[in-house]
Design an enzyme around this catalytic site. Sequence first.
Site, PDB file in Angstrom:
ATOM      1  N   CYS A  45      -0.361   0.562   9.644  1.00  0.00           N
ATOM      2  CA  CYS A  45      -0.587   1.919   9.120  1.00  0.00           C
ATOM      3  C   CYS A  45      -2.009   2.078   8.595  1.00  0.00           C
ATOM      4  O   CYS A  45      -2.714   3.006   8.947  1.00  0.00           O
ATOM      5  CB  CYS A  45       0.406   2.245   8.021  1.00  0.00           C
ATOM      6  SG  CYS A  45       2.050   2.469   8.668  1.00  0.00           S
ATOM      7  N   HIS A  46      -2.418   1.178   7.720  1.00  0.00           N
ATOM      8  CA  HIS A  46      -3.720   1.342   7.095  1.00  0.00           C
ATOM      9  C   HIS A  46      -4.517   0.040   7.067  1.00  0.00           C
ATOM     10  O   HIS A  46      -5.477  -0.088   6.338  1.00  0.00           O
ATOM     11  CB  HIS A  46      -3.555   1.923   5.682  1.00  0.00           C
ATOM     12  CG  HIS A  46      -2.677   3.136   5.656  1.00  0.00           C
ATOM     13  ND1 HIS A  46      -1.355   3.087   5.320  1.00  0.00           N
ATOM     14  CD2 HIS A  46      -2.918   4.417   6.005  1.00  0.00           C
ATOM     15  CE1 HIS A  46      -0.815   4.298   5.438  1.00  0.00           C
ATOM     16  NE2 HIS A  46      -1.737   5.113   5.858  1.00  0.00           N
ATOM     17  N   GLY A  47      -4.067  -0.950   7.853  1.00  0.00           N
ATOM     18  CA  GLY A  47      -4.881  -2.132   8.084  1.00  0.00           C
ATOM     19  C   GLY A  47      -4.872  -3.209   7.008  1.00  0.00           C
ATOM     20  O   GLY A  47      -5.853  -3.950   6.878  1.00  0.00           O
TER      21      GLY A  47
ATOM     22  N   TYR B  45      -5.419  13.011   5.307  1.00  0.00           N
ATOM     23  CA  TYR B  45      -4.989  11.652   5.647  1.00  0.00           C
ATOM     24  C   TYR B  45      -6.202  10.767   5.909  1.00  0.00           C
ATOM     25  O   TYR B  45      -6.253   9.611   5.478  1.00  0.00           O
ATOM     26  CB  TYR B  45      -4.085  11.706   6.874  1.00  0.00           C
ATOM     27  CG  TYR B  45      -3.310  10.446   7.140  1.00  0.00           C
ATOM     28  CD1 TYR B  45      -2.417   9.953   6.199  1.00  0.00           C
ATOM     29  CD2 TYR B  45      -3.459   9.752   8.334  1.00  0.00           C
ATOM     30  CE1 TYR B  45      -1.695   8.802   6.452  1.00  0.00           C
ATOM     31  CE2 TYR B  45      -2.737   8.610   8.590  1.00  0.00           C
ATOM     32  CZ  TYR B  45      -1.854   8.141   7.645  1.00  0.00           C
ATOM     33  OH  TYR B  45      -1.137   7.000   7.898  1.00  0.00           O
TER      34      TYR B  45
ATOM     35  N   HIS C 115       0.854  -1.189   0.000  1.00  0.00           N
ATOM     36  CA  HIS C 115       0.000   0.000   0.000  1.00  0.00           C
ATOM     37  C   HIS C 115       0.888   1.237   0.000  1.00  0.00           C
ATOM     38  O   HIS C 115       1.228   1.747  -1.042  1.00  0.00           O
ATOM     39  CB  HIS C 115      -0.950  -0.041   1.197  1.00  0.00           C
ATOM     40  CG  HIS C 115      -1.890   1.120   1.265  1.00  0.00           C
ATOM     41  ND1 HIS C 115      -2.138   1.811   2.425  1.00  0.00           N
ATOM     42  CD2 HIS C 115      -2.627   1.707   0.312  1.00  0.00           C
ATOM     43  CE1 HIS C 115      -3.004   2.780   2.170  1.00  0.00           C
ATOM     44  NE2 HIS C 115      -3.316   2.743   0.903  1.00  0.00           N
TER      45      HIS C 115
END
Lengths: 189, 425
Positions: free
Chosen positions: A153-155, B300, A129
């Site tokens: 960080c983003h799963g 973000y 990612h």
Amino acid sequence: MTAAAKPEPTRRDFLYIATGAAATAGAVFAAWPFIDQMNPSSAVLAMASIEADLSAIQPGQQVIFKWRGHPLFVRRRTPKEIAEARAVQVSDLPDPLARNANLSDSAPATDAGRTIKPEWLVLVGVCTHLGCTPTVSTPGSPQGSFGGWLCHCHGSEYDTAGRIRKGPAPQNLAVPPYAFTGPTKIKVG
Amino acid sequence: MAGQSTYVPGTALTRWLDQRLPILRLVNDTVTTYPTPRNLNFWYVFGAILAFMLGVQIVTGIVLAMHYVPNADLAFGSVEGRIMREVNYGWLIRYTHANGASMFFLAVYIHMFRGLYYGSYKAPREVLWILGVFIYLLMMATAFFGYVLPWGQMSFWGATVITSLFSALDQIIPHLGSAITTWLWGDFAVGDATLNRFFSLHYLLPFAIAGVVMLHIWALHVPGNNNPLGIDPKGPQDMVPFHPYYTMKDAFYLALFVLFFAFFVFYAPNFFGNPDNYTQANPLVTPPDIVPEWYLLPYYAMLRSVPQKLLGVLVLLGAILTLLFIPWLDRSKTRSCRFRPVMKKLFWIFAVDCVLLGYAGAQSADAAWHLGGMDLPLVWLARLGTAYYFAFFWVLMPLVGKLERPKPVPESIAQSVLGKAGESK
């Protein structure tokens, strides 16, 4: 002096266009060194391969080496982990390609397509990612629901063959170019 | 208003200079006699505050560069050791620079929301607004490069995540994105080469900002200031000269702003910082939660709210680029939200939406609100917030501009300010 009054291109028109074209081409050529200097230098390229000794790694354990500035995951998989990875159909995977630098680009993401020896899973530890380092899952501290890795960080969740199963990452963890130089020795890069 | 110059050189020397380089005339016309609407309120002081903050960042930054070492092995030590402990007043200059970035963004957001509320982006101020968006983009780039320089964990991983946004191009043309990230890094990962070039750009961009700021002020002085009523001035009775009226007003609020700024520098210097950045960069360990600085959190949150990589990056990019189109998305003839009952409500919902997005962006990727027995994942809050962000600009703004019936605007600024007395003038 309008175009209608003088339809024939003159010698001067030709000189203008030729000069302009030469100047443009010159500008492009002159720009290239300034663009290419940003690419990895010869010193960086010279450091591009490592040798790793795997003999101390226990079954179920992951050791992280450093390769080209990135973490390199070497995981000695247990028979159970290998069996789990083999039980998955390639058609069920978000990314059906092996992403294995040792195979062709179109190789399928079967478990065999992800390893050279089934016991040893060698991966670039960079989430596909946005580049974080995923955390390894162990029976004592499971990460995600697929037994492989979880990127905090983003799963994004990876399975025991390092294949993406859930989350925003588009690809399986990359398998770097490597070869066994001994029973428990590899050369990467 | 770009009217006739009223400058009269007072001495033989200034007369001599005026015929050769009319720089004093320029200063006189832009700062001293520049006619300004008499009804500008508190929210108009942030332009001057921003100019001041740019100066603060440039001065402190030049000093910091005298002591900083842009090398992956030495950078962290040169900041936390040399600058913070050894250089005389290094701690003060560094904390001023670091907190100054937050103050800069705080002021710019107030400045932008003010422009949005009073319709300052509408004709004839479209170019003024667009130049402002360019300044904002340059500020974000500068802040990003600067945040990488201390070479802490958050610096390193922030740099990794943001530069990896370009790798989404791999999904359009295979290998293109990876080639671009390698080119940006000068290596196969963020490293020494990356740090050096970011330092170079971090030093360069503030001067680019200063250049665009000059264009921004130029583009302001051609049509003149908008004002809280959003109506055009009708004559001299609606105006006051910039000096002393607004120089004094700006100076007063600047002093208050500096007090607020100083509170953070002296009493809470790490309030806006992240403790992880006190750990030196380690390419093999990602911190459990990567969070950007507060001023980038709403974007973000938008990036994370989309479960597909390329789409997430496009949403992030789209959210920022949308700002460029606002002058043409708003179809209403009335500028100020004071006279736009529907737009006013939508504006405030938008403001709250930005704060909520910022909140969602600050939480970890799998965070949830526990309501009764239910788990409400924050990613859904972010999705809702992202949807409103885009709907506000691309759907509501054009629609409301057509459908809303604005309240009547006053005859003139003077009349609104002075009542009957203004009429008689």
